[in-house]
Design an enzyme around this catalytic site. Structure first.
Site, PDB file in Angstrom:
ATOM      1  N   VAL A  68      22.368  19.727  44.467  1.00 16.21           N
ATOM      2  CA  VAL A  68      23.311  20.322  43.633  1.00 16.21           C
ATOM      3  C   VAL A  68      24.793  19.832  44.064  1.00 16.21           C
ATOM      4  O   VAL A  68      25.651  20.349  43.390  1.00 16.21           O
ATOM      5  CB  VAL A  68      23.321  22.010  43.690  1.00 16.21           C
ATOM      6  CG1 VAL A  68      22.007  22.344  43.108  1.00 16.21           C
ATOM      7  CG2 VAL A  68      23.484  22.411  45.070  1.00 16.21           C
ATOM      8  N   SER A 143      26.052  37.165  48.450  1.00 18.18           N
ATOM      9  CA  SER A 143      25.479  37.581  49.866  1.00 18.18           C
ATOM     10  C   SER A 143      26.064  39.158  50.110  1.00 18.18           C
ATOM     11  O   SER A 143      27.265  39.093  49.897  1.00 18.18           O
ATOM     12  CB  SER A 143      25.463  36.727  50.980  1.00 18.18           C
ATOM     13  OG  SER A 143      25.239  37.310  51.937  1.00 18.18           O
ATOM     14  N   TYR A 156      29.607  30.627  56.079  1.00 15.60           N
ATOM     15  CA  TYR A 156      28.816  31.133  54.927  1.00 15.60           C
ATOM     16  C   TYR A 156      29.554  32.125  54.174  1.00 15.60           C
ATOM     17  O   TYR A 156      29.479  32.298  52.981  1.00 15.60           O
ATOM     18  CB  TYR A 156      27.698  31.847  55.796  1.00 15.60           C
ATOM     19  CG  TYR A 156      26.399  32.456  54.727  1.00 15.60           C
ATOM     20  CD1 TYR A 156      25.368  31.498  54.192  1.00 15.60           C
ATOM     21  CD2 TYR A 156      26.125  33.754  54.623  1.00 15.60           C
ATOM     22  CE1 TYR A 156      24.521  31.922  53.241  1.00 15.60           C
ATOM     23  CE2 TYR A 156      25.406  34.353  53.654  1.00 15.60           C
ATOM     24  CZ  TYR A 156      24.513  33.422  53.056  1.00 15.60           C
ATOM     25  OH  TYR A 156      23.392  33.766  52.234  1.00 15.60           O
ATOM     26  N   LYS A 160      30.497  32.359  50.116  1.00 11.71           N
ATOM     27  CA  LYS A 160      29.954  33.525  49.240  1.00 11.71           C
ATOM     28  C   LYS A 160      31.167  34.479  48.709  1.00 11.71           C
ATOM     29  O   LYS A 160      31.049  34.716  47.509  1.00 11.71           O
ATOM     30  CB  LYS A 160      28.974  34.392  49.977  1.00 11.71           C
ATOM     31  CG  LYS A 160      27.897  33.642  50.438  1.00 11.71           C
ATOM     32  CD  LYS A 160      27.028  32.953  49.502  1.00 11.71           C
ATOM     33  CE  LYS A 160      25.632  32.410  49.851  1.00 11.71           C
ATOM     34  NZ  LYS A 160      24.839  31.829  48.394  1.00 11.71           N
ATOM     35  N   ILE A 189      16.791  39.509  53.239  1.00 10.41           N
ATOM     36  CA  ILE A 189      15.440  39.310  52.383  1.00 10.41           C
ATOM     37  C   ILE A 189      14.809  38.235  53.079  1.00 10.41           C
ATOM     38  O   ILE A 189      15.281  37.336  53.630  1.00 10.41           O
ATOM     39  CB  ILE A 189      15.983  38.702  50.732  1.00 10.41           C
ATOM     40  CG1 ILE A 189      16.770  39.201  50.034  1.00 10.41           C
ATOM     41  CG2 ILE A 189      14.678  38.261  50.164  1.00 10.41           C
ATOM     42  CD1 ILE A 189      16.685  40.780  49.809  1.00 10.41           C
TER      43      ILE A 189
HETATM   44  N1  LIG Z   1      17.541  35.415  52.451  1.00 13.17           N
HETATM   45  C1  LIG Z   1      18.536  36.554  52.321  1.00 13.17           C
HETATM   46  O1  LIG Z   1      18.654  37.106  53.402  1.00 13.17           O
HETATM   47  C2  LIG Z   1      19.848  35.790  51.351  1.00 13.17           C
HETATM   48  C3  LIG Z   1      20.556  36.950  51.481  1.00 13.17           C
HETATM   49  C4  LIG Z   1      21.842  37.059  50.781  1.00 13.17           C
HETATM   50  C5  LIG Z   1      21.952  35.767  49.920  1.00 13.17           C
HETATM   51  N2  LIG Z   1      20.994  34.913  49.868  1.00 13.17           N
HETATM   52  C6  LIG Z   1      21.177  33.322  49.006  1.00 13.17           C
HETATM   53  O2  LIG Z   1      20.250  33.476  48.134  1.00 13.17           O
HETATM   54  C7  LIG Z   1      20.200  31.929  47.851  1.00 13.17           C
HETATM   55  C8  LIG Z   1      18.601  31.649  48.251  1.00 13.17           C
HETATM   56  O3  LIG Z   1      18.324  31.732  49.585  1.00 13.17           O
HETATM   57  P1  LIG Z   1      16.878  31.906  50.248  1.00 13.17           P
HETATM   58  O4  LIG Z   1      17.074  33.010  50.905  1.00 13.17           O
HETATM   59  O5  LIG Z   1      15.730  32.036  49.094  1.00 13.17           O
HETATM   60  O6  LIG Z   1      16.568  30.510  51.108  1.00 13.17           O
HETATM   61  P2  LIG Z   1      15.618  29.277  50.984  1.00 13.17           P
HETATM   62  O7  LIG Z   1      15.931  28.770  52.287  1.00 13.17           O
HETATM   63  O8  LIG Z   1      14.193  29.813  50.973  1.00 13.17           O
HETATM   64  O9  LIG Z   1      15.847  28.724  49.647  1.00 13.17           O
HETATM   65  C9  LIG Z   1      17.103  27.911  49.593  1.00 13.17           C
HETATM   66  C10 LIG Z   1      16.569  26.914  48.510  1.00 13.17           C
HETATM   67  O10 LIG Z   1      17.869  25.869  48.025  1.00 13.17           O
HETATM   68  C11 LIG Z   1      17.628  24.741  48.207  1.00 13.17           C
HETATM   69  N3  LIG Z   1      18.638  23.964  48.544  1.00 13.17           N
HETATM   70  C12 LIG Z   1      19.501  24.037  49.588  1.00 13.17           C
HETATM   71  N4  LIG Z   1      20.401  23.279  49.489  1.00 13.17           N
HETATM   72  C13 LIG Z   1      20.433  22.305  48.287  1.00 13.17           C
HETATM   73  C14 LIG Z   1      21.046  21.525  47.783  1.00 13.17           C
HETATM   74  N5  LIG Z   1      21.855  20.789  48.208  1.00 13.17           N
HETATM   75  N6  LIG Z   1      20.619  20.902  46.393  1.00 13.17           N
HETATM   76  C15 LIG Z   1      19.376  21.421  46.064  1.00 13.17           C
HETATM   77  N7  LIG Z   1      18.841  22.489  46.555  1.00 13.17           N
HETATM   78  C16 LIG Z   1      19.108  22.914  47.881  1.00 13.17           C
HETATM   79  C17 LIG Z   1      16.404  24.479  49.251  1.00 13.17           C
HETATM   80  O11 LIG Z   1      15.715  23.443  49.479  1.00 13.17           O
HETATM   81  C18 LIG Z   1      15.765  25.705  49.041  1.00 13.17           C
HETATM   82  O12 LIG Z   1      14.693  25.538  48.283  1.00 13.17           O
HETATM   83  C19 LIG Z   1      20.951  31.309  48.837  1.00 13.17           C
HETATM   84  O13 LIG Z   1      22.198  31.173  47.967  1.00 13.17           O
HETATM   85  C20 LIG Z   1      21.266  32.323  50.022  1.00 13.17           C
HETATM   86  O14 LIG Z   1      22.736  31.930  50.481  1.00 13.17           O
HETATM   87  C21 LIG Z   1      20.283  34.835  50.864  1.00 13.17           C
END
Ligand SMILES: NC(=O)c1ccc[n+]([C@@H]2O[C@H](COP(=O)([O-])OP(=O)(O)OC[C@H]3O[C@@H](n4cnc5c(N)ncnc54)[C@H](O)[C@@H]3O)[C@@H](O)[C@H]2O)c1
Length: 254
Positions: A68, A143, A156, A160, A189
């Site tokens: 991305v 987040s 981070y 956000k 999550i």
């Molecule tokens: N898991 C949590 O507790 C939580 C809480 C708040 C926000 N989030 C946000 O939710 C979103 C998804 O996170 P998740 O928990 O599913 O994590 P995850 O690591 O399971 O998924 C993240 C995905 O993003 C992809 N990715 C990362 N960098 C990339 C890049 N440069 N280009 C293309 N793809 C890329 C990864 O390959 C992966 O498939 C993130 O933005 C994260 O900050 C997660």
């Protein structure tokens, strides 16, 4: 509001971060709601698995193997979608380091994915929607880190908070085009991002996070996917510039 407001039949969605966790759950749910889903990620194997999950449920998926932070590649993928209605900019990375030990390269890397990657996705989607006259919807992934301080969360949390400001600004600029822009700010999550790779450490962390929630649990990717579906669908047609917080009640800002 009839339940059909959640029906996305005939719509086209683009989901970044679709190879894992929240992005995968979102891509699968949007497809179940009837959308053709374009799944983008830098992880080709995970992308393939997500597309297979969608197809075995009878849905339609296309995959885009991309980073991305590569604006040109993202533009090409978004432009190639026929009639884009919805963008979910979900791809993100975690980084934790104390402020006094944070290096320029840490900040640059996290900023590049978590802010610039989301900005590019929003810009390219909005351009296509305006050109097509589509009254679309864009959702960014913030987040729970926006609502609290926390040791190690400088890089981070800053990205956000910036995503929230992008969302609000873009909502004001896109409103006249009929395009809605909202953010989701999930709590803790269960995904690979929060995986401690050690079952005892995982159980301790989850028990701690669950104690912070009035619901006494942590979240699952599906909890967030449903919040995104709401914002993608006509059920939220009067909602823009908002931050939706599926966080188990851990934070309750005004
Ligand atoms: N898991 C949590 O507790 C939580 C809480 C708040 C926000 N989030 C946000 O939710 C979103 C998804 O996170 P998740 O928990 O599913 O994590 P995850 O690591 O399971 O998924 C993240 C995905 O993003 C992809 N990715 C990362 N960098 C990339 C890049 N440069 N280009 C293309 N793809 C890329 C990864 O390959 C992966 O498939 C993130 O933005 C994260 O900050 C997660």
């Amino acid at each position: 509001m009839p339940v059909t407001a959640y029906d996305l039949t005939g719509r086209t969605a683009f989901v970044t971060g679709a190879a894992s966790g929240i992005g995968r759950a979102t891509a699968v749910l949007l497809a179940e709601a009837g959308a053709t889903v374009h799944c983008a990620d830098r992880d080709p194997q995970g992308l393939h698995e997500t597309a297979t999950l969608i197809k075995v449920r009878g849905g339609t998926a296309r995959t885009h193997h991309l980073d991305v932070t590569d604006r040109d590649r993202l533009r090409q993928a978004v432009t190639d979608c026929e009639g884009l209605d919805f963008m979910a900019a979900i791809a993100g990375v975690m980084h934790s380091s104390p402020v006094l030990e944070t290096r320029d390269e840490d900040l640059d890397r996290v900023w590049s994915v978590n802010f610039k990657g989301v900005l590019y996705a929003c810009q390219e989607a909005a351009r296509v929607m305006i050109a097509n006259g589509t009254r679309g919807s864009i959702v960014t992934m913030a987040s729970g880190a926006i609502d609290t301080g926390g040791p190690g969360l400088l890089c981070y949390g800053v990205t956000k908070a910036a995503v929230v400001q992008l969302t609000r600004t873009l909502a004001t600029e896109m409103g006249p085009h009929g395009i809605r822009v909202n953010a989701v700010a999930p709590g803790w999550i269960r995904t690979s991002m929060t995986d401690r790779h050690d079952s005892e450490a995982q159980a301790r962390t989850e028990a701690f996070m669950a104690r912070l929630s009035p619901l006494a649990r942590v979240g699952e990717p599906d909890d967030i996917a449903h919040a995104v579906l709401h914002l993608a669908s006509d059920a939220s047609s009067f909602t823009t510039g908002q931050i939706l917080r599926p966080n188990g009640g851990v934070a309750m800002p005004w």
